[in-house]
Design a protein around this motif. Structure first.
Motif, PDB file in Angstrom:
ATOM      1  N   GLN A 296       0.806  -1.221   0.000  1.00 42.46           N
ATOM      2  CA  GLN A 296       0.000   0.000   0.000  1.00 42.46           C
ATOM      3  C   GLN A 296       0.843   1.276   0.000  1.00 42.46           C
ATOM      4  OE1 GLN A 296      -3.670  -0.321  -0.037  1.00 42.46           O
ATOM      5  NE2 GLN A 296      -2.816  -2.286  -0.668  1.00 42.46           N
ATOM      6  N   VAL A 297       2.126   1.148   0.288  1.00 42.64           N
ATOM      7  CA  VAL A 297       2.999   2.326   0.345  1.00 42.64           C
ATOM      8  C   VAL A 297       3.905   2.408  -0.881  1.00 42.64           C
ATOM      9  CG1 VAL A 297       4.787   3.490   1.696  1.00 42.64           C
ATOM     10  CG2 VAL A 297       2.946   2.257   2.867  1.00 42.64           C
ATOM     11  N   ASN A 298       4.577   1.311  -1.193  1.00 43.95           N
ATOM     12  CA  ASN A 298       5.559   1.323  -2.279  1.00 43.95           C
ATOM     13  C   ASN A 298       5.162   0.411  -3.442  1.00 43.95           C
ATOM     14  OD1 ASN A 298       7.424   3.004  -0.813  1.00 43.95           O
ATOM     15  ND2 ASN A 298       7.850   1.213   0.455  1.00 43.95           N
ATOM     16  N   GLY A 299       3.890   0.130  -3.587  1.00 43.20           N
ATOM     17  CA  GLY A 299       3.442  -0.805  -4.612  1.00 43.20           C
ATOM     18  C   GLY A 299       3.795  -0.352  -6.022  1.00 43.20           C
ATOM     19  N   SER A 300       4.000  -1.350  -6.893  1.00 41.58           N
ATOM     20  CA  SER A 300       4.310  -1.046  -8.291  1.00 41.58           C
ATOM     21  C   SER A 300       3.372  -1.830  -9.195  1.00 41.58           C
ATOM     22  CB  SER A 300       5.760  -1.391  -8.618  1.00 41.58           C
ATOM     23  OG  SER A 300       5.922  -2.788  -8.690  1.00 41.58           O
TER      24      SER A 300
ATOM     25  N   GLU B  29      -8.613  -2.819  -4.130  1.00 40.68           N
ATOM     26  CA  GLU B  29      -9.974  -3.343  -4.041  1.00 40.68           C
ATOM     27  C   GLU B  29     -11.016  -2.320  -4.482  1.00 40.68           C
ATOM     28  OE1 GLU B  29      -9.294  -6.422  -0.321  1.00 40.68           O
ATOM     29  OE2 GLU B  29      -9.948  -4.390   0.126  1.00 40.68           O
ATOM     30  N   ARG B  30     -10.557  -1.164  -4.947  1.00 33.71           N
ATOM     31  CA  ARG B  30     -11.450  -0.092  -5.379  1.00 33.71           C
ATOM     32  C   ARG B  30     -11.228   0.210  -6.856  1.00 33.71           C
ATOM     33  NH1 ARG B  30     -10.664   4.486  -0.736  1.00 33.71           N
ATOM     34  NH2 ARG B  30      -9.965   3.080   0.894  1.00 33.71           N
ATOM     35  N   VAL B  31     -12.299   0.560  -7.509  1.00 28.71           N
ATOM     36  CA  VAL B  31     -12.192   1.081  -8.872  1.00 28.71           C
ATOM     37  C   VAL B  31     -12.676   2.526  -8.788  1.00 28.71           C
ATOM     38  CG1 VAL B  31     -13.019   0.917 -11.240  1.00 28.71           C
ATOM     39  CG2 VAL B  31     -12.549  -1.169  -9.934  1.00 28.71           C
ATOM     40  N   PHE B  32     -11.813   3.443  -9.170  1.00 23.43           N
ATOM     41  CA  PHE B  32     -12.147   4.862  -9.139  1.00 23.43           C
ATOM     42  C   PHE B  32     -12.807   5.204 -10.473  1.00 23.43           C
ATOM     43  CE2 PHE B  32      -9.070   4.191  -5.909  1.00 23.43           C
ATOM     44  CZ  PHE B  32      -9.430   5.058  -4.888  1.00 23.43           C
ATOM     45  N   ALA B  33     -14.101   5.506 -10.405  1.00 21.20           N
ATOM     46  CA  ALA B  33     -14.912   5.665 -11.607  1.00 21.20           C
ATOM     47  C   ALA B  33     -15.167   7.140 -11.908  1.00 21.20           C
ATOM     48  CB  ALA B  33     -16.232   4.930 -11.428  1.00 21.20           C
ATOM     49  N   HIS B  34     -15.125   7.456 -13.195  1.00 15.93           N
ATOM     50  CA  HIS B  34     -15.423   8.805 -13.686  1.00 15.93           C
ATOM     51  C   HIS B  34     -16.344   8.658 -14.892  1.00 15.93           C
ATOM     52  CE1 HIS B  34     -14.962  12.992 -14.798  1.00 15.93           C
ATOM     53  NE2 HIS B  34     -14.679  12.590 -16.029  1.00 15.93           N
TER      54      HIS B  34
ATOM     55  N   LYS C  43      -1.417   5.343  -9.810  1.00  9.10           N
ATOM     56  CA  LYS C  43      -1.408   6.805  -9.737  1.00  9.10           C
ATOM     57  C   LYS C  43      -1.024   7.200  -8.324  1.00  9.10           C
ATOM     58  CE  LYS C  43      -4.725   7.777 -13.343  1.00  9.10           C
ATOM     59  NZ  LYS C  43      -5.967   8.437 -13.710  1.00  9.10           N
ATOM     60  N   LYS C  44      -0.070   8.136  -8.236  1.00  4.87           N
ATOM     61  CA  LYS C  44       0.409   8.613  -6.936  1.00  4.87           C
ATOM     62  C   LYS C  44       0.258  10.124  -6.860  1.00  4.87           C
ATOM     63  CE  LYS C  44       3.857   4.945  -6.477  1.00  4.87           C
ATOM     64  NZ  LYS C  44       5.245   4.610  -6.158  1.00  4.87           N
ATOM     65  N   ASP C  45       0.167  10.639  -5.621  1.00  5.32           N
ATOM     66  CA  ASP C  45       0.158  12.095  -5.445  1.00  5.32           C
ATOM     67  C   ASP C  45       1.589  12.599  -5.329  1.00  5.32           C
ATOM     68  OD1 ASP C  45       0.974  11.531  -2.852  1.00  5.32           O
ATOM     69  OD2 ASP C  45      -0.883  12.164  -1.904  1.00  5.32           O
ATOM     70  N   GLU C  46       1.763  13.892  -5.064  1.00  5.55           N
ATOM     71  CA  GLU C  46       3.098  14.510  -4.992  1.00  5.55           C
ATOM     72  C   GLU C  46       3.990  13.893  -3.923  1.00  5.55           C
ATOM     73  OE1 GLU C  46       0.317  16.801  -3.843  1.00  5.55           O
ATOM     74  OE2 GLU C  46      -0.251  16.500  -5.923  1.00  5.55           O
ATOM     75  N   SER C  47       3.384  13.421  -2.840  1.00  3.80           N
ATOM     76  CA  SER C  47       4.166  12.845  -1.749  1.00  3.80           C
ATOM     77  C   SER C  47       4.493  11.363  -1.986  1.00  3.80           C
ATOM     78  CB  SER C  47       3.422  13.007  -0.424  1.00  3.80           C
ATOM     79  OG  SER C  47       2.253  12.227  -0.425  1.00  3.80           O
TER      80      SER C  47
ATOM     81  N   SER D   8      -4.535   5.281  -6.663  1.00  5.21           N
ATOM     82  CA  SER D   8      -5.386   4.297  -7.334  1.00  5.21           C
ATOM     83  C   SER D   8      -4.544   3.305  -8.129  1.00  5.21           C
ATOM     84  CB  SER D   8      -6.386   4.982  -8.266  1.00  5.21           C
ATOM     85  OG  SER D   8      -5.719   5.576  -9.359  1.00  5.21           O
ATOM     86  N   VAL D   9      -5.132   2.149  -8.341  1.00  4.90           N
ATOM     87  CA  VAL D   9      -4.572   1.122  -9.227  1.00  4.90           C
ATOM     88  C   VAL D   9      -5.480   1.001 -10.450  1.00  4.90           C
ATOM     89  CG1 VAL D   9      -4.003  -1.331  -9.466  1.00  4.90           C
ATOM     90  CG2 VAL D   9      -3.512  -0.134  -7.323  1.00  4.90           C
ATOM     91  N   TYR D  10      -6.802   1.060 -10.199  1.00  2.00           N
ATOM     92  CA  TYR D  10      -7.779   0.907 -11.274  1.00  2.00           C
ATOM     93  C   TYR D  10      -8.621   2.171 -11.388  1.00  2.00           C
ATOM     94  CZ  TYR D  10      -6.879  -4.075 -10.435  1.00  2.00           C
ATOM     95  OH  TYR D  10      -6.288  -5.289 -10.257  1.00  2.00           O
ATOM     96  N   THR D  11      -8.809   2.644 -12.617  1.00  2.00           N
ATOM     97  CA  THR D  11      -9.766   3.711 -12.898  1.00  2.00           C
ATOM     98  C   THR D  11     -10.666   3.216 -14.031  1.00  2.00           C
ATOM     99  OG1 THR D  11      -8.254   4.804 -14.436  1.00  2.00           O
ATOM    100  CG2 THR D  11      -8.244   5.578 -12.133  1.00  2.00           C
ATOM    101  N   LEU D  12     -11.853   3.768 -14.082  1.00  2.00           N
ATOM    102  CA  LEU D  12     -12.820   3.343 -15.091  1.00  2.00           C
ATOM    103  C   LEU D  12     -13.508   4.566 -15.677  1.00  2.00           C
ATOM    104  CD1 LEU D  12     -14.265   0.641 -16.191  1.00  2.00           C
ATOM    105  CD2 LEU D  12     -16.134   1.352 -14.697  1.00  2.00           C
ATOM    106  N   ASP D  13     -13.517   4.643 -17.006  1.00  3.00           N
ATOM    107  CA  ASP D  13     -14.317   5.641 -17.713  1.00  3.00           C
ATOM    108  C   ASP D  13     -15.698   5.022 -17.898  1.00  3.00           C
ATOM    109  OD1 ASP D  13     -12.040   7.224 -17.914  1.00  3.00           O
ATOM    110  OD2 ASP D  13     -11.517   6.429 -19.887  1.00  3.00           O
ATOM    111  N   VAL D  14     -16.660   5.489 -17.109  1.00  2.00           N
ATOM    112  CA  VAL D  14     -17.983   4.868 -17.049  1.00  2.00           C
ATOM    113  C   VAL D  14     -18.834   5.270 -18.249  1.00  2.00           C
ATOM    114  CG1 VAL D  14     -20.113   4.654 -15.694  1.00  2.00           C
ATOM    115  CG2 VAL D  14     -17.912   4.851 -14.534  1.00  2.00           C
TER     116      VAL D  14
END
Length: 193
Positions: free
Chosen positions: A82-86, A140-145, A170-174, A179-185
């Motif tokens: 959850q911290v250094n995942g690739s 375990e989450r899909v970030f949907a847009h 996807k990572k933030d500045e820090s 996210s690992v998964y995103t979905l264009d709904v």
């Protein structure tokens, strides 16, 4: 005159009966209620085993034309740092879904909207899980847009979404993984519970 009981004594075990006595015996009745009960009771484990075999056989992905029907629980069920995942920690079969049209069944969650229409939300396998094991892990989450400036109806119950899946860390500045998964709904529909 002899009685019938004296003429035809009861058979002794392992005794060969005369043909006339064999014909007189009534065949045993079939207990249809017992058979029906056994069929119903055996149907439950057969259904469970069949679902497990089907899930194992398809490994969480079934194809229906150009649409991949993905088991949302299986999609996030792998160890991930959850911290250094690739991206290399994401199983190959899930990485292969990048850019493909998928169908997912699960629950919508949006902490930013109280409206009945959503443009951005998270999609998870089981929203009640957070009560016992903490919030779902990032994989375990899909970030949907919702694409093209549209909205979809928020469904507070089990629903199905379809769209284009993207598999990318996807990572933030820090450096925190967002996210690992995103979905264009493309579409969201409620499923009968």
């Amino acid at each position: 005159m002899e009685t019938t009981a004296q003429q035809n004594p009861p058979p002794v075990p392992n005794q060969v009966l005369p043909y006339t006595q064999l014909r007189a015996r009534k065949p045993k009745r079939v207990n249809f209620r017992l058979i029906a009960f056994l069929v119903i009771v055996s149907a439950i484990p057969i259904a469970i085993i069949s679902a497990k075999v089907n899930s194992d056989f398809h490994a969480g992905i079934e194809h229906n034309g150009n649409l991949a029907i993905v088991n949302l629980k299986a999609l996030g069920y792998f160890p991930f740092d959850q911290v250094n995942g690739s991206i290399n920690e994401v199983p190959h079969k899930w990485r292969n879904l990048d850019g493909q049209k998928v169908q997912l069944d699960g629950f919508m969650w949006s902490g930013m909207s109280a409206a009945g229409q959503l443009r951005d939300f998270q999609f998870v396998y089981n929203i009640q899980k957070c009560c016992f094991n903490g919030p779902p892990l990032v994989q375990e989450r899909v970030f949907a847009h919702v694409v093209h400036g549209r909205d979809v109806t928020y469904y507070g119950d089990f629903c199905r979404i379809t769209g284009t899946l993207h598999v990318k860390i996807k990572k933030d500045e820090s450096g925190t993984i967002l996210s690992v998964y995103t979905l264009d709904v493309d579409n969201a529909t409620e499923l009968a519970g």
